[in-house]
Design an enzyme around this catalytic site. Structure first.
Site, mmCIF file in Angstrom:
data_model
loop_
_atom_site.group_PDB
_atom_site.id
_atom_site.type_symbol
_atom_site.label_atom_id
_atom_site.label_comp_id
_atom_site.label_asym_id
_atom_site.label_seq_id
_atom_site.Cartn_x
_atom_site.Cartn_y
_atom_site.Cartn_z
ATOM 1 N N HIS A 190 -16.521 -3.348 10.229
ATOM 2 C CA HIS A 190 -15.687 -3.093 9.012
ATOM 3 C C HIS A 190 -16.777 -1.908 8.160
ATOM 4 O O HIS A 190 -17.034 -2.073 7.194
ATOM 5 C CB HIS A 190 -14.836 -3.547 8.122
ATOM 6 C CG HIS A 190 -13.719 -3.652 6.671
ATOM 7 N ND1 HIS A 190 -14.351 -3.217 5.681
ATOM 8 C CD2 HIS A 190 -12.327 -4.105 7.045
ATOM 9 C CE1 HIS A 190 -12.879 -3.922 5.329
ATOM 10 N NE2 HIS A 190 -11.838 -3.855 6.065
ATOM 11 N N ASP A 225 -22.238 -9.832 7.303
ATOM 12 C CA ASP A 225 -20.571 -10.231 6.790
ATOM 13 C C ASP A 225 -20.798 -10.668 7.428
ATOM 14 O O ASP A 225 -19.000 -11.163 8.976
ATOM 15 C CB ASP A 225 -20.007 -8.342 7.050
ATOM 16 C CG ASP A 225 -18.460 -7.976 6.547
ATOM 17 O OD1 ASP A 225 -18.031 -8.957 6.200
ATOM 18 O OD2 ASP A 225 -17.928 -6.897 6.548
ATOM 19 N N GLN A 270 -14.931 -12.649 7.963
ATOM 20 C CA GLN A 270 -14.339 -13.129 8.734
ATOM 21 C C GLN A 270 -14.700 -14.572 9.635
ATOM 22 O O GLN A 270 -13.976 -14.716 10.325
ATOM 23 C CB GLN A 270 -13.822 -11.681 10.298
ATOM 24 C CG GLN A 270 -12.842 -10.887 9.484
ATOM 25 C CD GLN A 270 -11.253 -10.689 9.105
ATOM 26 O OE1 GLN A 270 -10.780 -12.342 8.410
ATOM 27 N NE2 GLN A 270 -11.147 -9.558 8.407
ATOM 28 N N LYS A 292 -9.695 -14.811 1.308
ATOM 29 C CA LYS A 292 -9.328 -14.749 3.263
ATOM 30 C C LYS A 292 -9.637 -16.360 3.200
ATOM 31 O O LYS A 292 -9.697 -16.637 4.832
ATOM 32 C CB LYS A 292 -10.587 -13.510 4.237
ATOM 33 C CG LYS A 292 -10.406 -12.644 3.702
ATOM 34 C CD LYS A 292 -10.956 -11.636 4.498
ATOM 35 C CE LYS A 292 -10.708 -10.612 4.255
ATOM 36 N NZ LYS A 292 -10.153 -9.797 4.820
ATOM 37 N N CYS A 314 -9.257 -0.366 8.281
ATOM 38 C CA CYS A 314 -10.635 0.070 8.053
ATOM 39 C C CYS A 314 -12.214 -0.277 8.607
ATOM 40 O O CYS A 314 -13.056 -0.611 8.686
ATOM 41 C CB CYS A 314 -11.228 -1.198 7.282
ATOM 42 S SG CYS A 314 -10.178 -1.146 5.355
HETATM 43 N N1 7TS Z 1 -15.916 -7.380 6.200
HETATM 44 C C1 7TS Z 1 -14.788 -7.309 7.183
HETATM 45 C C2 7TS Z 1 -14.892 -7.967 7.908
HETATM 46 C C3 7TS Z 1 -13.266 -7.276 6.661
HETATM 47 O O1 7TS Z 1 -12.414 -7.563 8.022
HETATM 48 C C4 7TS Z 1 -12.650 -7.254 5.494
HETATM 49 C C5 7TS Z 1 -11.217 -7.770 4.725
HETATM 50 C C6 7TS Z 1 -14.336 -6.428 4.347
HETATM 51 C C7 7TS Z 1 -14.851 -6.928 4.876
HETATM 52 C C8 7TS Z 1 -13.589 -6.777 2.968
HETATM 53 O O2 7TS Z 1 -13.214 -7.700 2.283
HETATM 54 P P1 7TS Z 1 -12.844 -7.303 0.493
HETATM 55 O O3 7TS Z 1 -12.159 -9.008 0.680
HETATM 56 O O4 7TS Z 1 -14.021 -6.639 -0.176
HETATM 57 O O5 7TS Z 1 -11.952 -6.404 0.981
HETATM 58 N N2 7TS Z 1 -10.783 -6.761 6.183
HETATM 59 C C9 7TS Z 1 -9.606 -6.643 5.620
HETATM 60 C C10 7TS Z 1 -9.145 -6.681 6.696
HETATM 61 O O6 7TS Z 1 -8.873 -7.020 8.262
HETATM 62 N N3 7TS Z 1 -7.432 -6.301 6.891
HETATM 63 O O7 7TS Z 1 -7.277 -6.486 5.581
HETATM 64 C C11 7TS Z 1 -8.991 -6.373 5.192
#
Ligand code: 7TS
Length: 403
Positions: free
Chosen positions: A118, A195, A198, A221, A361
């Site tokens: 990501h 990371d 997920q 999440k 992303c």
């Molecule tokens: N890393 C992964 C694997 C992610 O899926 C996401 C967000 C992030 C980092 C960033 O997380 P945040 O909470 O800091 O934004 N992924 C997604 C997605 O897949 N669709 O919307 C956000």
């Protein structure tokens, strides 16, 4: 079968005349009443700033904030002093790239990520490489959408300072073998960052077992509020890193021309933190633990297996990522032949079905797959097999309308 839908009021909403079918929890998850109430209760009953007041409310607020930290720590098998509250995964990874950049990375050093990252786990390392004159490498993926472990190992060397990998890909669903990766990376002396945006929401994660050094995830999440996330780090690594955000409540002493940092985690929590959000995240952890992460995981895998089977049975659908559902997180990315993902998502929305369409992303990954965008359905503990069937039937109608 989990029976939790009653805890999520938004799921009884109508969307475009249809009951909502929410299949975008990889972007963000909905909140059970218990979490919303925990945040509200905190504001109504115990709210004050943390770590500074001597009065009772301030002490209570600080206690609740720290209790949330302890809950999060227990959830991932860590110690509370190793848990830093951030705004989310993105902020946690930027914090790490900044801190390690100051202490560990010199010109011509190497940083190793993967093609499936990501942007949140790619751009901070790009910026660090640019700042320090280091080189950023990316391990390739196989045609099955798994990490090419041979390529990964060949890119590790005595120059590698940091290895940062996604635990579960937000597009391919691939579960990366973090234990092995960490072992190889440690053999060359690299720091290992994960990371876990997920993975932590969907499966049991124990930082001790994984063997990494730093790990990031987001509250929103995993049924928690927005604006709160977590960085776990080994105590000695956190202790060596300088803060990237300076200001109130993160120092031991300050003079006009210099300051001495507080110990972690306070060192990395400058300013007023997202207090109510942390408290509510603690409640989300309680909720998930009440169900059991093993059950959350197997529920997600069941829905994913069903979706994979249904999608593969449709010749007009291309599915991305590993074919074996037991090697995947609770999401499936796919495309309908000759139909743009945005058109698919728009037609599904007219039936109340929410999926994500776009590059999620992960532009370099999409380029590697040779596509500009994809559709993604992602599942959580409140989704049902009936909803997966609804998705599949709706895709047939999209194909009929636009194919
Ligand atoms: N890393 C992964 C694997 C992610 O899926 C996401 C967000 C992030 C980092 C960033 O997380 P945040 O909470 O800091 O934004 N992924 C997604 C997605 O897949 N669709 O919307 C956000």
């Amino acid at each position: 079968m989990l029976n939790v839908r009653g805890d999520f009021p938004i799921l009884s909403r109508m969307v475009n005349g249809h009951p909502l079918v929410y299949l975008d929890s990889a972007a963000t998850a909905h909140k059970p009443v218990a979490v919303v109430e925990a945040e509200r209760d905190f504001y109504v009953r115990a709210y004050a700033n943390v770590r500074r007041g001597v009065y009772l409310l301030a002490a209570e607020a600080t206690e609740l904030y720290e209790a949330a930290r302890a809950k999060v720590a227990r959830f991932v098998g860590a110690r509370p002093e190793e848990i830093v509250f951030t705004r989310g995964t993105t902020e946690a990874l930027n914090l790490v790239a900044w801190g390690l950049g100051e202490t560990r990375v010199r010109p011509r050093d190497e940083l190793l990520v993967t093609e499936m990252e990501h942007h949140a786990n790619l751009l901070p390392w790009q910026e660090l490489a640019r700042r320090r004159g280091a080189q950023l490498l990316a391990a390739r993926i196989t045609s099955q959408g798994e990490l090419d472990l041979g390529d990964f190992q060949s890119k590790l060397s005595s120059r590698t300072r940091v290895v940062s990998v996604v635990h579960v890909s937000n597009v391919l669903g691939t579960i990366n073998p973090v234990q092995e990766i960490a072992q190889w990376a440690h053999e060359v002396g690299a720091v290992v960052v994960v990371d876990a945006a997920q993975s932590v929401p969907h499966m049991p994660v124990d930082v001790g077992e994984l063997g990494a050094d730093l790990l990031a995830f987001s509250g929103h999440k995993m049924l928690g509020p927005t604006g709160i996330g977590v960085l776990w780090g080994r105590a000695e690594l956190l202790a060596e890193m300088p803060p990237w955000l300076t200001g109130g409540e993160m120092i031991r002493e300050a003079w006009i021309d210099r300051a001495v940092w507080a110990d972690p985690p306070a060192r990395f929590e400058g300013g007023t933190p997202p207090i109510a959000q942390a408290v509510a995240l603690g409640s989300a952890v309680d909720y998930l633990q009440g169900i059991g992460m093993d059950r959350v995981h197997s529920h997600g895998q069941g829905l994913t297996a069903q979706a994979l089977e249904g999608l593969r049975a449709r010749p007009y659908v291309t599915v991305y990522g590993p074919p074996d559902p037991s090697r995947r997180g609770a999401l499936v990315a796919f495309n309908l032949q000759g139909i743009h993902p945005h058109d698919v998502a728009t037609l599904l929305d007219q039936e109340g079905i929410a999926i994500r369409a776009g590059h999620h992303c992960t532009q370099p990954l999409h380029r590697r797959l040779g596509i500009p965008a994809s559709c993604r359905a992602s599942f959580y503990l409140y989704n049902t097999p009936e909803e997966v069937e609804q998705l599949l039937a709706a895709l047939d109608r999209v194909k009929e309308t636009l194919g």
